[in-house]
Design an enzyme around this catalytic site. Structure first.
Site, PDB file in Angstrom:
ATOM      1  N   ASN A   9     -17.160  15.935  34.491  1.00 56.10           N
ATOM      2  CA  ASN A   9     -15.881  15.250  34.727  1.00 56.10           C
ATOM      3  C   ASN A   9     -15.804  14.940  36.218  1.00 56.10           C
ATOM      4  OD1 ASN A   9     -13.264  14.420  35.047  1.00 56.10           O
ATOM      5  ND2 ASN A   9     -12.329  16.391  34.506  1.00 56.10           N
ATOM      6  N   TRP A  10     -16.039  13.683  36.551  1.00 59.74           N
ATOM      7  CA  TRP A  10     -16.071  13.317  37.970  1.00 59.74           C
ATOM      8  C   TRP A  10     -14.682  13.244  38.583  1.00 59.74           C
ATOM      9  CZ3 TRP A  10     -20.087   8.669  38.161  1.00 59.74           C
ATOM     10  CH2 TRP A  10     -21.352   9.161  37.830  1.00 59.74           C
ATOM     11  N   LYS A  11     -13.653  13.285  37.752  1.00 60.76           N
ATOM     12  CA  LYS A  11     -12.270  13.147  38.251  1.00 60.76           C
ATOM     13  C   LYS A  11     -12.180  11.874  39.092  1.00 60.76           C
ATOM     14  CE  LYS A  11     -11.735  18.089  37.712  1.00 60.76           C
ATOM     15  NZ  LYS A  11     -11.121  19.330  38.140  1.00 60.76           N
ATOM     16  N   HIS A  95      -6.303  16.961  30.042  1.00 58.59           N
ATOM     17  CA  HIS A  95      -6.766  17.807  31.155  1.00 58.59           C
ATOM     18  C   HIS A  95      -5.546  18.406  31.857  1.00 58.59           C
ATOM     19  CE1 HIS A  95      -8.609  19.087  34.881  1.00 58.59           C
ATOM     20  NE2 HIS A  95      -9.772  19.026  34.258  1.00 58.59           N
ATOM     21  N   GLU A  97      -4.856  18.704  34.828  1.00 63.82           N
ATOM     22  CA  GLU A  97      -4.342  17.884  35.937  1.00 63.82           C
ATOM     23  C   GLU A  97      -3.436  16.780  35.418  1.00 63.82           C
ATOM     24  OE1 GLU A  97      -8.200  17.146  37.615  1.00 63.82           O
ATOM     25  OE2 GLU A  97      -8.313  19.256  38.184  1.00 63.82           O
ATOM     26  N   GLU A 167     -10.230  25.595  29.644  1.00 68.71           N
ATOM     27  CA  GLU A 167     -10.250  25.564  31.107  1.00 68.71           C
ATOM     28  C   GLU A 167      -9.036  26.316  31.650  1.00 68.71           C
ATOM     29  OE1 GLU A 167     -12.701  21.934  32.583  1.00 68.71           O
ATOM     30  OE2 GLU A 167     -10.614  21.349  32.459  1.00 68.71           O
ATOM     31  N   GLY A 173     -11.539  24.390  40.161  1.00 68.32           N
ATOM     32  CA  GLY A 173     -11.666  23.994  41.563  1.00 68.32           C
ATOM     33  C   GLY A 173     -11.393  25.126  42.546  1.00 68.32           C
ATOM     34  N   SER A 215     -14.868  26.031  37.637  1.00 65.19           N
ATOM     35  CA  SER A 215     -15.808  26.554  38.629  1.00 65.19           C
ATOM     36  C   SER A 215     -17.184  26.877  38.031  1.00 65.19           C
ATOM     37  CB  SER A 215     -15.208  27.774  39.352  1.00 65.19           C
ATOM     38  OG  SER A 215     -14.044  27.381  40.077  1.00 65.19           O
ATOM     39  N   GLY A 236     -16.580  20.079  36.760  1.00 66.63           N
ATOM     40  CA  GLY A 236     -15.961  19.173  37.724  1.00 66.63           C
ATOM     41  C   GLY A 236     -16.833  19.028  38.961  1.00 66.63           C
ATOM     42  N   GLY A 237     -16.472  19.738  40.019  1.00 72.98           N
ATOM     43  CA  GLY A 237     -17.127  19.597  41.317  1.00 72.98           C
ATOM     44  C   GLY A 237     -18.647  19.638  41.265  1.00 72.98           C
TER      45      GLY A 237
HETATM   46  P1  13P Z   1     -14.318  22.468  38.600  1.00 78.04           P
HETATM   47  O1  13P Z   1     -15.653  22.559  37.898  1.00 78.04           O
HETATM   48  O2  13P Z   1     -14.372  21.647  39.845  1.00 78.04           O
HETATM   49  O3  13P Z   1     -13.679  23.800  38.756  1.00 78.04           O
HETATM   50  O4  13P Z   1     -13.369  21.618  37.609  1.00 78.04           O
HETATM   51  C1  13P Z   1     -13.297  21.997  36.279  1.00 78.04           C
HETATM   52  C2  13P Z   1     -12.609  20.916  35.533  1.00 78.04           C
HETATM   53  O5  13P Z   1     -11.424  20.713  35.671  1.00 78.04           O
HETATM   54  C3  13P Z   1     -13.421  20.091  34.623  1.00 78.04           C
HETATM   55  O6  13P Z   1     -12.620  19.298  33.826  1.00 78.04           O
END
Ligand code: 13P
Length: 261
Positions: A9-11, A95, A97, A167, A173, A215, A236-237
């Site tokens: 997930n590149w956000k 998600h 967010e 999640e 993050g 994470s 994510g990251g």
């Molecule tokens: P991180 O891997 O950056 O913690 O993000 C997780 C996430 O929200 C994937 O959708």
């Protein structure tokens, strides 16, 4: 047997040009990895270019959100049909967010799930508790509520095709991941909750893939992949760098091989 899904997930990262450069670097690195499925979920503006670049490869395309209507006066929104036309197989829905910053409710998540399924897009539905909810001992209740709402009116045939990403919000993050055992326990409860929703269809919980997210990185993915209930990760990251995410996928494929044997 469930095939683990590793989804990046590149956000809100990467332009079309940056996304194209990523895929050129990434594809040869993951070529031939067996026993896992890989998906990339770029922002809307890079879906077309990434869709073109991964066509014919084993890497799938996913979007990060979708609206529930097919067309009309909904400025800023993107429909399931548009995502299918861009080459998407998956779409992340609900998600944390989006729930937190854009006011998405359980009911909106459910409408998006039903709309996506109507176009044969596979939802990756995100669920998870906040730190405050966790500290109050509400993890199980929160996650069960989110799961029940997301699956409302979903037919059993479609339910087994869905993906859930557990999640925990406190792990996103933050560099503070859940332990493999903790994630496995909650994911096991999620599977039981889905089983209760489809008492006549034991195949649904058996087929349903449930990922862990929060994470995840190349250094800790093996811990999650070694857990029997965990079917991959939503990353994510650590998905933003092609070499790093390819390593994460390779470690996952090796772990999947151990699971399968
Ligand atoms: P991180 O891997 O950056 O913690 O993000 C997780 C996430 O929200 C994937 O959708």
């Amino acid at each position: 047997m469930r095939i683990p899904l590793l989804a990046g997930n590149w956000k809100m990262h990467k332009t079309g040009e940056e996304a194209a450069a990523y895929v050129r670097d990434f594809l040869p690195r993951v070529n031939g990895l067996a026993g896992i499925e890989i998906a990339l979920c770029p922002p809307f503006t890079a879906l077309g270019i990434v869709g073109e670049a991964v066509r014919g490869s084993a890497v799938a395309l996913g979007a990060q959100d979708v609206f529930w209507e097919e067309s009309g006066a909904f400025t800023g929104e993107v429909s399931p049909g548009m995502l299918v036309a861009a080459g998407c197989r998956y779409v992340i829905i609900g998600h944390s967010e989006r729930r937190q910053y854009f006011g998405e409710t359980d009911e909106m998540v459910n409408r998006k799930v039903l709309a996506a399924l109507s176009r044969a897009l596979r939802p990756i539905v995100c669920v998870g508790e906040s730190l405050a909810e966790r500290e109050r001992g509400e993890t199980e209740a929160v996650v069960a509520r989110q799961v029940r709402a997301a699956f409302r009116q979903v037919a059993p045939e479609a339910a087994g095709e869905m993906v859930i990403a557990y999640e925990p919000i406190w792990a996103i993050g933050t560099g503070r991941n859940a332990t493999g055992a903790e994630a496995n326990r909650v994911i096991g409860l999620i599977r039981q909750e889905v089983a209760k929703l489809y008492p006549e269809h034991t195949g649904v919980p058996d087929r349903l893939r449930i990922q862990y997210g929060g994470s995840v990185k190349a250094e800790n993915i093996a811990e999650f992949m070694s857990q029997p209930e965990i079917d991959g990760a939503l990353v994510g990251g650590a998905s933003l760098d092609p070499a790093g995410f390819a390593t994460l996928c390779r470690v996952s494929a090796e772990a999947a091989g151990r699971r399968g044997s």
